[in-house]
Design a protein around this motif. Structure first.
Motif, mmCIF file in Angstrom:
data_model
loop_
_atom_site.group_PDB
_atom_site.id
_atom_site.type_symbol
_atom_site.label_atom_id
_atom_site.label_comp_id
_atom_site.label_asym_id
_atom_site.label_seq_id
_atom_site.Cartn_x
_atom_site.Cartn_y
_atom_site.Cartn_z
ATOM 1 N N ALA A 1 3.914 6.484 -0.509
ATOM 2 C CA ALA A 1 3.890 6.959 0.878
ATOM 3 C C ALA A 1 5.150 6.507 1.620
ATOM 4 O O ALA A 1 5.093 5.663 2.511
ATOM 5 N N THR B 1 -1.516 -6.045 -3.672
ATOM 6 C CA THR B 1 -0.925 -5.926 -2.342
ATOM 7 C C THR B 1 -0.207 -7.203 -1.924
ATOM 8 O O THR B 1 0.111 -7.385 -0.749
ATOM 9 N N ASN C 1 2.418 1.555 -3.514
ATOM 10 C CA ASN C 1 1.454 1.928 -4.547
ATOM 11 C C ASN C 1 0.948 3.355 -4.376
ATOM 12 O O ASN C 1 0.599 4.018 -5.357
ATOM 13 N N GLU C 2 0.899 3.820 -3.133
ATOM 14 C CA GLU C 2 0.409 5.166 -2.858
ATOM 15 C C GLU C 2 1.515 6.214 -2.839
ATOM 16 O O GLU C 2 1.240 7.405 -2.668
ATOM 17 N N GLU D 1 0.831 -1.208 0.000
ATOM 18 C CA GLU D 1 0.000 0.000 0.000
ATOM 19 C C GLU D 1 0.862 1.253 0.000
ATOM 20 O O GLU D 1 0.593 2.214 -0.746
ATOM 21 N N ARG D 2 1.897 1.269 0.827
ATOM 22 C CA ARG D 2 2.783 2.441 0.854
ATOM 23 C C ARG D 2 3.460 2.632 -0.496
ATOM 24 O O ARG D 2 3.594 3.765 -0.976
#
Length: 389
Positions: free
Chosen positions: A319, A368, A316-317, A313-314
């Protein structure tokens, strides 16, 4: 997802036996830099030969269309077998993800699976393993903990001729005589460490300033960080600015402060980070955000192993994490079932080890998790008698 953000991986399981070690310190060196949303682009590479080798290795590791290199031959699926998965903790996404893979594979083989949760404590793991032995299954999975923690239960299982297969149970993949495992399913720490360091060399174009986050109290993690240091050292243009020794249970409280200190000390010279576990970057993010660093900018961060959903998630975003070298959890669950089946048939272990893979926003497709293509088809063919002999 708070559970994912606070998760602990199979490395965390070994904390149950770890001894405290003295903190490791890094030394400051001058480093050229050029942080940007894309890899740092210096005027000339600091290590042309090492850079070329690392670039080719990373290119291979980033592929998502590589053909299946695992087993294509083996015994038909045994009938009606029962296995028990003894989990270090089902709140550990690595353990839970592998358990789901085992369940999925067992359905395909016509077996039953029971999962017993050790709840992340020595007493809980010993109790779960003891219960597994009393059930007298055909096999027990040692899921994410050192079987030396449960030596009495292991001895009881061995005496009852229960097959033991590990997942991240010992350092090396394959069969283990002591502790007695028919096979241990894991990636090679050497591959993961080298690939993560090669990614830093490649992404920095041979010139950068790196920080290494590790837990020196865990022998496995300490060994991994030593391998990372050695690979980074093949490129003199990439300088190791510091090595931060933060125990995995303390990442939430200590990582933000360490990151703030590193930013103050090194500033723009800090271009890249490698961590022995993705959790460090979940805890580094608040400090980087408070310093008004961009989530897609320097320091560019890669996790040397794990690859739990929150890390994806980090990535892909955008972050504060750029890459990870993930474990193929579902595929490893299927391999565990295949290793049991080989043991039940009196065949040797497969010897298969999943190659290291680099996951970035450019090759995840928003997923993910990571698993190599073709593994389900290959194992089904073997178990139904359609595989090559």
């Amino acid at each position: 997802m708070p559970v994912l953000r606070r998760r602990r991986t199979a490395l965390g399981a070994t904390l149950l036996l770890a001894m405290t070690a003295a903190p490791l310190t890094g030394c400051e060196r001058d480093v050229s830099t050029g942080p940007a949303p894309s890899p740092v682009r210096p005027t000339a590479a600091g290590c042309p030969t090492a850079l070329a080798r690392a670039t080719e290795a990373v290119r291979r590791a980033e592929r998502t269309d590589a053909r299946w290199t695992g087993p294509v031959a083996g015994p038909r699926a045994a009938r009606g077998k029962e296995v028990v998965y003894v989990a270090q903790s089902m709140t550990n996404p690595g353990v839970a993800g592998t358990a789901r893979g085992v369940r999925d594979a067992a359905r395909a083989a016509g077996w039953s699976v029971r999962v017993l949760d050790g709840q992340g404590t020595p007493a809980g793991i010993q109790a779960a393993f003891g219960e597994a032995v009393t059930l007298r299954p055909a096999g027990i999975v040692v899921g994410g903990f050192d079987p030396r923690l449960t030596s009495r239960q292991v001895a009881a299982a061995t005496a009852r001729h229960i097959v033991l297969v590990g997942w991240h149970a010992v350092d090396a993949p394959g069969p283990s005589a002591d502790p007695p495992l028919f096979s241990n399913v894991t990636t090679r720490v050497e591959d993961v460490a080298r690939t993560s360091a090669d990614w830093v060399i490649t992404h920095s174009r041979g010139r950068g300033g790196a920080v290494l986050f590790t837990d020196a109290s865990i022998p496995f993690a300490r060994h991994k960080s030593q391998l990372i240091r050695a690979e980074l050292a093949t490129c003199p243009g990439v300088r190791l600015l510091a090595e931060e020794n933060i125990p995995l249970p303390d990442t939430g409280s200590r990582t933000p402060q360490a990151v703030s200190s590193l930013l103050s000390r090194y500033g723009a010279r800090w271009t890249h980070s490698v961590a022995i576990n993705d959790v460090y970057f979940a805890d580094a993010a608040p400090a980087l955000r408070a310093a008004r660093r961009k989530g897609t900018g320097a320091p560019f961060n890669i996790g040397a192993g794990d690859g739990d959903p929150s890390a994806f998630e980090r990535i892909n975003e955008g972050a504060f994490q750029t890459a990870t070298v993930p474990e193929p959890l579902a595929a490893q669950g299927w391999q565990i079932v295949d290793e049991f089946n080989r043991a039940f048939a009196g065949a040797p272990a497969s010897g298969y080890v999943t190659p290291a893979h680099v996951a970035t926003a450019a090759n995840t497709g928003g997923a993910t998790t990571w698993d190599p293509p073709g593994y389900r088809t290959a194992y089904r063919r073997i178990w139904t008698g359609g595989g090559a002999r």
